[in-house]
Enzyme design. Structure first.
Site, mmCIF file in Angstrom:
data_model
loop_
_atom_site.group_PDB
_atom_site.id
_atom_site.type_symbol
_atom_site.label_atom_id
_atom_site.label_comp_id
_atom_site.label_asym_id
_atom_site.label_seq_id
_atom_site.Cartn_x
_atom_site.Cartn_y
_atom_site.Cartn_z
ATOM 1 N N ASP A 97 133.419 -58.624 21.614
ATOM 2 C CA ASP A 97 134.146 -59.055 21.612
ATOM 3 C C ASP A 97 135.867 -58.720 21.818
ATOM 4 O O ASP A 97 136.052 -58.176 22.036
ATOM 5 C CB ASP A 97 134.552 -59.564 19.998
ATOM 6 C CG ASP A 97 132.859 -59.448 18.794
ATOM 7 O OD1 ASP A 97 132.751 -60.592 19.760
ATOM 8 O OD2 ASP A 97 132.445 -58.725 18.058
HETATM 9 N N1 URA Z 1 128.588 -56.108 18.066
HETATM 10 C C1 URA Z 1 129.551 -56.776 17.732
HETATM 11 O O1 URA Z 1 129.571 -57.423 16.875
HETATM 12 N N2 URA Z 1 130.607 -57.411 18.548
HETATM 13 C C2 URA Z 1 131.042 -56.444 19.678
HETATM 14 O O2 URA Z 1 131.853 -56.919 20.195
HETATM 15 C C3 URA Z 1 129.605 -56.493 20.060
HETATM 16 C C4 URA Z 1 128.907 -55.604 19.226
#
Ligand code: URA
Length: 241
Positions: free
Chosen positions: A106
């Site tokens: 993310d």
């Molecule tokens: N899970 C999440 O919620 N965000 C990420 O960036 C990776 C795994």
């Protein structure tokens, strides 16, 4: 014996676009086994023949593998209309190799991100069949309790037709803000955040620290990257057959 077009070798090595390398070749700047070659389509045996570009020996590598310590604020994509991407963090010549991130973190997530131009390797590492473990360090608002470990172990239904594989939760510190390690075996959108939401907590900070047996090198500052060593490549190979 692996033969490749001269212009392709140069373009893949960061000497510019196909058009730019064609004019470089036509200018006589390229020697193949000590002979000037002005034909961009000339076939070179990359394992056997010696290449000099502007007097410098070119060690050709078809594929590149980088480990990045992704900083927050960057999108795991090659292009985005509004935001900076992890590719914007690459310097020359790496920004010319057509690299892309293997999977997504993310925008606000930090940590281990693999970048490559090896589509086959990426495909295999991302294949749900391979169940490549990914471990995250997370700080979570709310007290993480023993029962959460059991819930994670049982798998958490996140969608009507998707329940996570059993995940491992390791509590490092439990309190108003808890510190944990979590290992998951898929890579669904916001997966870790959604798993904590399912047990009534929210993720405040998330950092990926490993993927398969590949560990984030602590010496890489946020926003920096390095080429994988042979040993690090080895740590991924078990998932590639
Ligand atoms: N899970 C999440 O919620 N965000 C990420 O960036 C990776 C795994």
């Amino acid at each position: 014996m692996k033969k490749m077009r001269l212009d392709k070798i140069l373009a893949n090595s960061g000497f510019g676009s196909r058009k730019e390398v064609k004019s470089l070749i036509k200018s006589g700047a390229v020697l193949v086994s000590n002979e000037i070659v002005k034909d961009p389509g000339f076939l070179v045996d990359i394992d056997e023949e010696d290449l000099l570009v502007n007097g410098k020996r070119l060690q050709y590598k078809e594929f590149h593998y980088l480990m990045m310590n992704k900083p927050p604020g960057f999108i795991s994509a090659t292009w985005d209309r509004d935001s900076k991407t992890v590719i914007d963090l690459l310097d020359e010549p790496y920004n010319k190799f057509g690299l892309f991130p293997v999977g997504r973190l993310d925008k606000d997530t930090e940590g281990l991100l693999l970048l490559t131009n090896d589509g086959q390797l990426a495909h295999k590492l991302l294949s749900p069949k391979k169940q490549v473990p990914k471990t995250y360090y997370a700080e979570v608002s709310g007290k993480v309790v023993e029962h959460d470990i059991v819930t994670f172990q049982q798998g958490i239904p996140l969608e009507s037709d998707f329940t996570t594989l059993p995940a491992e939760l390791d509590i490092l510190a439990a309190g108003d803000i808890s510190k944990v390690l979590v290992t998951i075996y898929e890579g669904k959108f916001h997966q870790v955040k959604r798993m904590f939401e399912a047990v009534g907590k929210s993720v405040l900070f998330l950092k990926r620290i490993s993927m398969g047996n590949l560990k984030l090198d602590d010496n890489i500052p946020l926003g920096e990257y390095k080429e994988l060593t042979e040993k690090e490549m080895e740590s991924l190979r078990q998932y590639l057959s």
